[in-house]
Write a protein that holds these residues in place. Sequence first.
Motif, PDB file in Angstrom:
ATOM      1  N   ILE A 121       0.834  -1.206   0.000  1.00 60.84           N
ATOM      2  CA  ILE A 121       0.000   0.000   0.000  1.00 60.84           C
ATOM      3  C   ILE A 121       0.865   1.251   0.000  1.00 60.84           C
ATOM      4  O   ILE A 121       0.577   2.236  -0.706  1.00 60.84           O
ATOM      5  N   CYS A 122       1.937   1.232   0.783  1.00 60.82           N
ATOM      6  CA  CYS A 122       2.839   2.396   0.825  1.00 60.82           C
ATOM      7  C   CYS A 122       3.475   2.638  -0.548  1.00 60.82           C
ATOM      8  O   CYS A 122       3.551   3.790  -1.016  1.00 60.82           O
ATOM      9  N   LEU A 123       3.937   1.583  -1.208  1.00 55.39           N
ATOM     10  CA  LEU A 123       4.538   1.740  -2.531  1.00 55.39           C
ATOM     11  C   LEU A 123       3.523   2.260  -3.546  1.00 55.39           C
ATOM     12  O   LEU A 123       3.829   3.131  -4.365  1.00 55.39           O
ATOM     13  N   VAL A 142       1.456   7.095   3.204  1.00 53.89           N
ATOM     14  CA  VAL A 142       2.818   6.591   3.052  1.00 53.89           C
ATOM     15  C   VAL A 142       3.627   6.746   4.332  1.00 53.89           C
ATOM     16  O   VAL A 142       4.261   5.790   4.798  1.00 53.89           O
ATOM     17  N   VAL A 143       3.610   7.936   4.919  1.00 57.57           N
ATOM     18  CA  VAL A 143       4.469   8.203   6.074  1.00 57.57           C
ATOM     19  C   VAL A 143       4.119   7.317   7.277  1.00 57.57           C
ATOM     20  O   VAL A 143       4.999   6.656   7.842  1.00 57.57           O
ATOM     21  N   PRO A 144       2.846   7.244   7.688  1.00 57.49           N
ATOM     22  CA  PRO A 144       2.540   6.355   8.828  1.00 57.49           C
ATOM     23  C   PRO A 144       2.877   4.891   8.538  1.00 57.49           C
ATOM     24  O   PRO A 144       3.325   4.161   9.428  1.00 57.49           O
ATOM     25  N   GLY A 145       2.647   4.478   7.276  1.00 61.18           N
ATOM     26  CA  GLY A 145       2.954   3.092   6.936  1.00 61.18           C
ATOM     27  C   GLY A 145       4.439   2.798   7.043  1.00 61.18           C
ATOM     28  O   GLY A 145       4.842   1.761   7.579  1.00 61.18           O
ATOM     29  N   LEU A 146       5.268   3.719   6.533  1.00 66.11           N
ATOM     30  CA  LEU A 146       6.715   3.523   6.615  1.00 66.11           C
ATOM     31  C   LEU A 146       7.202   3.544   8.062  1.00 66.11           C
ATOM     32  O   LEU A 146       8.072   2.757   8.451  1.00 66.11           O
ATOM     33  N   VAL A 147       6.617   4.440   8.862  1.00 69.62           N
ATOM     34  CA  VAL A 147       6.997   4.510  10.278  1.00 69.62           C
ATOM     35  C   VAL A 147       6.668   3.197  10.981  1.00 69.62           C
ATOM     36  O   VAL A 147       7.468   2.663  11.753  1.00 69.62           O
ATOM     37  N   ALA A 148       5.479   2.671  10.684  1.00 71.66           N
ATOM     38  CA  ALA A 148       5.085   1.399  11.306  1.00 71.66           C
ATOM     39  C   ALA A 148       6.028   0.278  10.914  1.00 71.66           C
ATOM     40  O   ALA A 148       6.413  -0.556  11.750  1.00 71.66           O
TER      41      ALA A 148
END
Length: 355
Positions: A13-15, A33-39
């Motif tokens: 989903i982030c990609l 994107v940002v919350p997903g990458l942080v997680a």
Amino acid sequence: MSLTRRGYAVGGICLLAFALGTLFGARALNAVVVPGLVALVVGRVVMYRTTPPTVTRSQPSPGFPEETRTVSLSIEAEQASSATVRERASEGLSVPAEAIETGLPGRVEYDCRLEARGERTLGPALLTLTDALGLFEREFRAARRTGVLVYPPVRPLSDRARLTLLTGEDPLVDDRGEFDSLREYVPGDPLRNVDWKASAKREELVVSEFAAREEKDGISIVAEAAPGRADAMATAAASVALWLLDAGVGIDLATPSGQLSNVSPGEGEEVLALLARAGGGRVGNARRNAADVLVRAETDGSAITTSEKTIPFGRLVRSGSRPGDVSIGAPRAEARSGPDGEGRAATDGGFEGEL
């Protein structure tokens, strides 16, 4: 360490959101994107820092084939929030094939079925730890195993075994002992004891009296087996030994794998433990020749030898009994032993490492 299905989904989903934001300039997608990458980053760091968990497995009590024991695993781990447990067992034990999930710290239970005689083992358990968001998982394997002792099946013996084992005589053979004296016939005396020649001379019925058989205070047993017949030897020897102990007779027991001396009534568990571990082979000639009872399991069956008489083991077994039936006096445990009856626990304090 690897991504879970949820982790792959979040990464995908982030990609996708990043690609759509780059192509169409939808900056609002950055909120995805940002919350997903942080997680993903936090989950990876947490699992990387996760130390091997401490696992405590309960100690199953010994038992007979076809019995079941309830085994528990207590798991404690830092950082990780949940675990999936897959237990493993050696041949002769049966455990559930499916994985068991639990939160951490947690406790799982499963049923272990005892299948075959011998010294068996549980473990090592495979543990898959997951972070709080379920994005990453890491597998560990317990370094320690827990032993489980499975006794040989014990067959109940018939009343015929009393004379055979305690006096060395077969009650189906017309052997009434040594002649002692003659006396006048009394109603109720067996007709086979009537001495007809002496009765003809005296012109009255007289019967022969025989010296009473003496029962022994202690009996020595030797058990031997041909290659591949150790299980049959253990069953026959356990059946005979426990029957004698239940009759109040002390025994000595020798097998190709070890021996016990001065076993008293009530100490049947020692006999069962020895025979659970016993292998095939022969015992020394001196010990064999001195034995009161010789148990031999050959390719054509098991036999009991006493006082130079050999009787097939099957002829001493109580009619209608099954191989799983336990002889009188055998220390049989409960069919299912939960956490309150499992004895001391075995702790898997160390691990072989990450998989």
